[in-house]
Design a protein around this motif. Structure first.
Motif, short mmCIF file in Angstrom:
data_model
loop_
_atom_site.label_atom_id
_atom_site.label_comp_id
_atom_site.label_asym_id
_atom_site.label_seq_id
_atom_site.Cartn_x
_atom_site.Cartn_y
_atom_site.Cartn_z
N THR A 1 -2.14 1.71 -5.72
CA THR A 1 -0.82 2.15 -5.27
C THR A 1 0.09 0.93 -5.18
O THR A 1 -0.34 -0.13 -4.76
CB THR A 1 -0.93 2.70 -3.83
N SER A 2 1.33 1.08 -5.55
CA SER A 2 2.28 -0.01 -5.31
C SER A 2 3.34 0.53 -4.36
O SER A 2 3.48 1.74 -4.20
CB SER A 2 2.90 -0.46 -6.63
N PRO A 3 4.11 -0.35 -3.73
CA PRO A 3 5.14 0.14 -2.82
C PRO A 3 6.07 1.15 -3.49
O PRO A 3 6.60 2.04 -2.84
CB PRO A 3 5.88 -1.13 -2.40
N ASN A 4 6.22 1.03 -4.83
CA ASN A 4 7.10 1.98 -5.52
C ASN A 4 6.58 3.41 -5.48
O ASN A 4 7.35 4.35 -5.66
CB ASN A 4 7.27 1.58 -7.00
N GLN B 1 6.99 5.86 4.37
CA GLN B 1 5.73 5.10 4.35
C GLN B 1 5.99 3.60 4.31
O GLN B 1 5.09 2.80 4.55
CB GLN B 1 4.89 5.50 3.13
N LYS B 2 7.22 3.23 3.92
CA LYS B 2 7.48 1.79 3.84
C LYS B 2 8.62 1.39 4.77
O LYS B 2 9.43 0.53 4.43
CB LYS B 2 7.70 1.34 2.40
N THR B 3 8.65 2.03 5.91
CA THR B 3 9.60 1.60 6.92
C THR B 3 8.85 1.43 8.24
O THR B 3 7.63 1.56 8.31
CB THR B 3 10.76 2.61 7.05
N THR C 1 6.19 -7.72 2.05
CA THR C 1 4.85 -8.04 1.52
C THR C 1 4.20 -6.77 0.97
O THR C 1 3.74 -5.92 1.75
CB THR C 1 3.97 -8.65 2.64
N PRO C 2 4.13 -6.63 -0.35
CA PRO C 2 3.57 -5.40 -0.93
C PRO C 2 2.18 -5.05 -0.38
O PRO C 2 1.90 -3.88 -0.11
CB PRO C 2 3.52 -5.70 -2.43
N ALA C 3 1.32 -6.06 -0.17
CA ALA C 3 -0.04 -5.75 0.32
C ALA C 3 0.00 -5.13 1.72
O ALA C 3 -0.86 -4.33 2.07
CB ALA C 3 -0.90 -7.00 0.33
N LEU C 4 0.99 -5.51 2.52
CA LEU C 4 1.07 -4.94 3.87
C LEU C 4 1.60 -3.51 3.83
O LEU C 4 1.29 -2.69 4.69
CB LEU C 4 1.94 -5.80 4.78
N LEU C 5 2.38 -3.20 2.82
CA LEU C 5 2.89 -1.84 2.70
C LEU C 5 1.86 -0.93 2.04
O LEU C 5 1.58 0.16 2.53
CB LEU C 5 4.19 -1.82 1.89
N ALA C 6 1.34 -1.40 0.93
CA ALA C 6 0.56 -0.48 0.09
C ALA C 6 -0.89 -0.88 -0.10
O ALA C 6 -1.65 -0.18 -0.76
CB ALA C 6 1.25 -0.35 -1.27
N GLY C 7 -1.30 -2.01 0.46
CA GLY C 7 -2.65 -2.51 0.22
C GLY C 7 -3.73 -1.69 0.92
O GLY C 7 -3.46 -0.93 1.85
N THR C 8 -4.97 -1.89 0.46
CA THR C 8 -6.10 -1.24 1.12
C THR C 8 -6.36 -1.94 2.47
O THR C 8 -5.82 -3.02 2.73
CB THR C 8 -7.38 -1.38 0.27
N TRP C 9 -7.19 -1.34 3.27
CA TRP C 9 -7.52 -1.89 4.59
C TRP C 9 -9.04 -2.00 4.69
O TRP C 9 -9.76 -1.06 4.34
CB TRP C 9 -7.01 -0.94 5.68
#
Ligand code: GLC
Length: 554
Positions: free
Chosen positions: A2-5, A11-13, A479-487
């Motif tokens: 997944t990317s932030p796009n 989900q990205k706020t 930071t894309p990983a903080l928005l869309a990255g795995t955990w």
């Protein structure tokens, strides 16, 4: 990947809960106003906030501070007017800050026109809009269920000669969702607000809407001989059908989100509730909140817990929403004591504790939901006696504690520790009288330390929780990983450190949060090749964390 796009706007706020009665008063009346939220949009934007959940501001007798709605189509005059609400929605939208309305649909106020009719007779137009039952043969309540706020969940209505069910206070009669006219009336209300351009809804107490087919007594679990109503009625089979109908009639086709308040839904059931096949976009489930308070949420019955209990609960929710759905990360809301008190068992400065929690919240996978004041590092308030509390639940918990044989002091101590009023004291804006919240005496007292713990003071202090929250909010959004990255959890067995990594493609971010007030050493390989992006106390080095310090490497 997944990317932030690929993510929706919500989900990205960052979301922020406003308890309007205590946010900012523009009317010199001692309670906050809708215009007060409009006046502070800059403040919210500085925290990266794009969604503002406003707890109920509809016309209400305020027995439960607005969670007892008398008219869903009107703003309570204490908060202002519908024009002011429209202005807030519009001004917010212009800046990319969407308002989120709180829909209280399990119950209404007893002052709602529907209930006023319903109670009159067994055969009027609204007779079947609430949950009415005959008395037992001896005249007592239909079942021995205890309301969530204490005492019987049934109230006798002389006029109609029947009892009605109230999951919460007796002034909050439960609606009958079996009745299609009730559902239609509720969906109409949601559509009215959606058409105003709000960004979404928080749906209150949703797991209680469907009642069991048979109403039966349960085994008493306290000296009062009662059985908790939620054990009998929460999360009943068939509830999801109603919610799918809700989604189809309100949510579908709109660029909004719905977050349900869902006590009683286990992390393992989340996939039925959220995501593509679920009914909500996000779900507030409370497994991590139960860690310090216990599942039964009886304040006078202390529970013991360790950091790994909290970590397990958070990890379970992350895992459950990893493939499906989206997680609303939160440590506070208007129903909880302050998180700096709730989630730490060691001494230490509140500001440091707030920064530890902020690091976790703002780097988790999901949408962070901040609650007003959390970003300032509040502790609980000081309460001198039970008479100082406003909250209906606090009084009920106090009475229950007394019925269990606790002394006045012990009952007060339990309320001081857990009362919802701890979260409801006015937001402290500056060091002036009443903390800059209001020109009049506030409805609940400001904290004793308001002269130093306030927005203005923290804006001028580089080490303050407020600036830490702002810094991490900006970091998250950039930071894309903080928005869309795995955990993925790290250091699972540690009783001191909560740690995880977020990964997106080649980008890796690691958060380490020391919940103890001792320095901690850890394997520096965990952060090999990364740089220190933020350190809450400025002590950290690779493999080393200061007491109550949180760091983000990336
Ligand atoms: C929810 C609200 C709480 C309220 C209750 C009854 O739990 O968050 O504040 O008292 O529902 O509406």
């Amino acid at each position: 990947m997944t990317s932030p796009n690929d993510l929706a706007w919500w989900q990205k706020t960052i979301a922020y809960e406003v308890y309007p009665k205590s946010f900012y008063d523009t009317a010199a009346q001692g309670t906050g106003t809708i215009a007060g939220i409009t006046a502070k949009l800059d403040y919210l934007q500085a925290l990266g906030v794009g969604a503002v959940w406003i707890t109920p501001c509809y016309k209400s007798p305020m027995v439960d501070n607005g969670y007892d709605v008398a008219d869903y189509y009107a703003i309570d005059p204490s908060f202002g007017t519908m024009e002011q609400m429209d202005e807030l929605i519009e001004k917010g939208r212009e800046r990319g800050v969407r308002m989120v309305m709180d829909l209280v649909f399990n119950h209404t106020s007893e002052q709602c026109a529907w209930f006023k009719e319903s109670r009159k007779s067994r055969n009027n137009e609204y007779a079947d809009w609430y949950i009415w039952r005959d008395a037992k043969e001896d005249g007592s309540a239909p079942t021995n269920w205890r309301s969530i706020f204490g005492g019987s969940a049934w109230e006798w209505c002389e006029e109609r000669g029947q009892y009605y069910l109230h999951t919460f206070a007796k002034q909050q009669p439960d609606l009958n969702w079996e009745n299609p006219e009730v559902r239609k009336a509720l969906f109409d209300i949601a559509n009215f607000w959606a058409n105003k351009g709000v960004g979404g809804f928080r749906i209150d107490a949703i797991t209680y809407i469907k009642k069991p087919p048979v109403f039966e007594d349960g085994p008493a679990d306290g000296e009062d001989g009662l059985y908790p109503v939620h054990a009998a009625t929460a999360n009943q089979p068939g509830i999801l059908e109603y919610l799918h109908e809700f989604k189809a009639k309100v949510r579908d086709g709109r660029d909004i989100f719905m977050v349900g308040e869902a006590n009683g839904v286990a992390a393992t059931e989340l996939d039925q509730w959220v995501g593509a096949d679920g009914v909500f976009d996000l779900l507030f489930e409370f497994s991590h909140m139960h860690v310090p308070m216990g599942e039964a949420e009886i304040w006078c019955r202390p529970v013991t817990w360790e950091l790994t209990d909290l970590k397990r609960a958070l990890a379970a929710s992350q895992k459950a929403t990893a493939a499906n759905g989206w997680y609303p990360a939160f440590f506070e809301n208007h129903d909880q004591p302050r998180s700096t008190v709730n989630f730490f068992q060691c001494d230490g400065p509140l500001a440091a504790k707030a920064k530890v929690l902020g690091a976790v919240l703002l780097t988790m996978r999901g949408t962070p939901f901040l609650y007003q004041g959390e970003e300032l590092g509040y502790g609980n308030a000081t309460w001198k006696g039970i008479g100082e509390f406003d909250d209906v639940q606090t009084h009920a918990q106090y009475d229950f504690a007394k019925s269990e044989g606790l002394s006045d002091e012990a009952a007060l101590a339990a309320c001081t520790r857990f009362s919802r009023d701890n979260a409801r004291t006015p937001l402290q804006w500056d060091a002036s009288e009443n903390a800059g919240f209001s020109a009049a005496r506030p409805w609940l007292p400001v904290h004793d330390d308001y002269a130093t713990c306030n927005v203005a003071a923290q804006e001028a202090d580089d080490g303050s929780p407020l600036l830490w929250y702002r810094r991490l909010a900006s970091l998250r959004l950039a930071t894309p990983a903080l928005l869309a990255g795995t955990w993925r959890e790290l250091m699972e067995d540690s009783e001191q450190v909560l740690a995880f990594e977020r990964v997106l493609g080649n980008e890796r971010v690691v958060t380490l949060a020391n919940f103890s007030n001792e320095p901690v050493a850890y394997d520096s390989e965990l952060v090999a090749g990364l740089s220190l992006l933020a350190a809450s106390e400025g002590i950290a080095a690779p493999g080393r964390l200061g007491p109550l310090e949180a760091v983000v490497w990336g």
